[in-house]
Scaffold this motif. Structure first.
Motif, mmCIF file in Angstrom:
data_model
loop_
_atom_site.group_PDB
_atom_site.id
_atom_site.type_symbol
_atom_site.label_atom_id
_atom_site.label_comp_id
_atom_site.label_asym_id
_atom_site.label_seq_id
_atom_site.Cartn_x
_atom_site.Cartn_y
_atom_site.Cartn_z
ATOM 1 N N GLY A 56 0.872 -1.124 -0.689
ATOM 2 C CA GLY A 56 -0.170 0.038 -0.042
ATOM 3 C C GLY A 56 0.977 1.052 0.391
ATOM 4 O O GLY A 56 0.396 2.602 -0.231
ATOM 5 N N GLU A 57 2.059 0.942 -0.106
ATOM 6 C CA GLU A 57 2.901 2.439 0.124
ATOM 7 C C GLU A 57 3.901 2.664 -1.536
ATOM 8 O O GLU A 57 3.964 3.890 -1.175
ATOM 9 C CB GLU A 57 4.074 1.874 0.690
ATOM 10 C CG GLU A 57 3.637 1.555 2.367
ATOM 11 C CD GLU A 57 4.565 2.119 3.223
ATOM 12 O OE1 GLU A 57 6.143 2.102 3.097
ATOM 13 O OE2 GLU A 57 4.724 1.950 4.508
ATOM 14 N N THR A 84 -4.600 -0.140 -1.073
ATOM 15 C CA THR A 84 -4.712 -0.127 0.145
ATOM 16 C C THR A 84 -5.998 -1.024 0.978
ATOM 17 O O THR A 84 -6.915 -0.449 1.804
ATOM 18 C CB THR A 84 -4.268 1.711 0.279
ATOM 19 O OG1 THR A 84 -5.745 1.850 -0.072
ATOM 20 C CG2 THR A 84 -2.931 1.766 -0.073
ATOM 21 N N THR A 108 -0.867 0.738 6.290
ATOM 22 C CA THR A 108 -1.567 1.623 5.048
ATOM 23 C C THR A 108 -2.942 0.649 5.024
ATOM 24 O O THR A 108 -3.543 1.550 3.484
ATOM 25 C CB THR A 108 -0.619 1.293 4.205
ATOM 26 O OG1 THR A 108 0.081 0.083 3.675
ATOM 27 C CG2 THR A 108 1.079 2.207 4.280
#
Length: 389
Positions: A56-57, A84, A108
């Protein structure tokens, strides 16, 4: 067990990844958490197992760029998902049925069942509980990356550490090439096990002999340097404890510690002053563990005390000497666990004198005493006298 391709990485996990186990990995930003797990996935994928990297980053393109830059065989077999949403990760696991999954990072991810933002306490509890349940039900080896606070502790509620089976912590300065991975909790292996890596161009490279690595740049015949065999994990490691004692020019004496508990340093200074008759409380004292390592066990007390007195007197200890033992408040030297293993590790690196508590000396067999001079002592003052003979 699933082997990850590096023996040091398998060692810190207790022998490899376990199907159905959940591993929480924490560390400072940029220290190498994603790199370590990407290399692990590449090694596992090379054996033909299905693996999934959910992030999610980063976007899928960013993950692919990093994987190709590492250049490890097997990266082309890693399934990548950039999202995410927890429900999308669950759907991908149901569809692809991977055996190993990496989630980067748990802060996240958010569940649409809750209104709160990603990273909130409610979301973390919900996401962690559902991921753990999914891993247990499907027999997935799940690795979860977690953020840390400015103090280095894992961020989020303590329930995260209770839910998972293993907690790995990255240690080391991001500006240095050395990285230490330590297991602070492990239901499937020894806790406090540690592995040493070196950050190079193509990722993290294992250091098979940490003792020789940490002592490679140790200066010869320099005051304030003492070697201690540390046995916090299954394998003893020789580390160099350094101390610098200087006049307190600006009033109140300063105490600075790196890799050692500052409270332990303050206690030892008081014991040295009162029980060993060495006047040091009015001096500035700086102590550290060379190489960016960290020592938590009390067996390093005697080495730290020896380094402080060595710096104060400007007298180096013999180059073939190692010391270990816990120092009590009465100045007595207390026995510590696994003394034979510490002695054998010192002998392997060429050390021929060991100063240790009397309680530990009785545990050694004649074979373990061979080729090494054992100095069994009962008090701090006696130990300091033997160290500088």
């Amino acid at each position: 067990r699933i082997h990850t391709g590096l023996s040091e990485r398998d060692r810190v996990l207790g022998g490899g990844a376990v199907l159905g186990a959940v591993v929480l990995v924490g560390g400072d930003p940029g220290i190498g958490k994603s790199t370590l797990l990407m290399q692990a996935l590449a090694g596992i994928a090379q054996t033909g197992r299905t693996v999934l990297y959910a992030s999610g980053e980063e976007s899928a393109a960013q993950i692919a760029l990093r994987a190709r830059r590492l250049g490890h065989a097997g990266v082309e077999r890693i399934l990548v998902q950039a999202t995410t949403e927890l429900e999308e990760v669950e759907a991908a696991i149901d569809e692809q049925r991977p055996e190993v999954v990496v989630v980067d990072s748990i802060q996240t991810l958010r569940s649409t069942d809750l209104e709160s933002a990603a990273g909130s306490v409610g979301q973390l509890r919900e996401v962690a509980a559902r991921l753990v349940e999914l891993a247990k039900r499907r027999g997935i080896a799940l690795f979860v990356i977690g953020h840390v606070t400015k103090d280095g502790a894992l961020a989020g509620p303590k329930i995260l550490e209770h839910l998972v089976d293993t907690v790995l912590s990255f240690e080391g300065d991001a500006t240095s090439s050395h990285r230490i991975v330590r297991a602070s909790k492990n239901r499937f292996g020894p806790a406090q096990e540690m592995a040493v890596f070196e950050m190079v161009r193509d990722g993290l490279r294992e250091v098979p002999d940490p003792s020789a690595h940490f002592l490679a740049e140790r200066p010869a015949r320099v005051s304030g340097s003492v070697v201690v065999p540390v046995a916090e994990g299954a394998r003893p490691v020789l580390l160099e404890v350094q101390a610098l004692v200087a006049p307190a020019i600006y009033g109140q004496a300063r105490r600075v510690a790196a890799g050692i508990e500052a409270s332990r340093l303050a206690i030892l200074l008081a014991v040295i002053e009162r029980k060993a008759d060495v006047h040091v409380l009015d001096r500035d004292v700086f102590a550290s563990v060379a190489g960016g390592a960290r020592i938590e066990e009390r067996a390093a007390d005697l080495a730290l005390a020896g380094a402080i007195v060595s710096s104060l007197r400007d007298r180096a200890v013999p180059g073939d000497l190692v010391v270990f033992g816990e120092v009590g408040l009465a100045g007595e030297l207390r026995a510590v666990p696994r003394a034979p293993q510490r002695v054998l590790e010192a002998k392997k690196l060429g050390f021929r004198r060991v100063v240790m508590p009397k309680g530990n000396a009785t545990q050694l067999t004649p074979e373990e005493r061979r080729d090494v001079e054992i100095e069994a002592v009962a008090s701090l003052g006696d130990a300091l006298g033997r160290s500088f003979e």
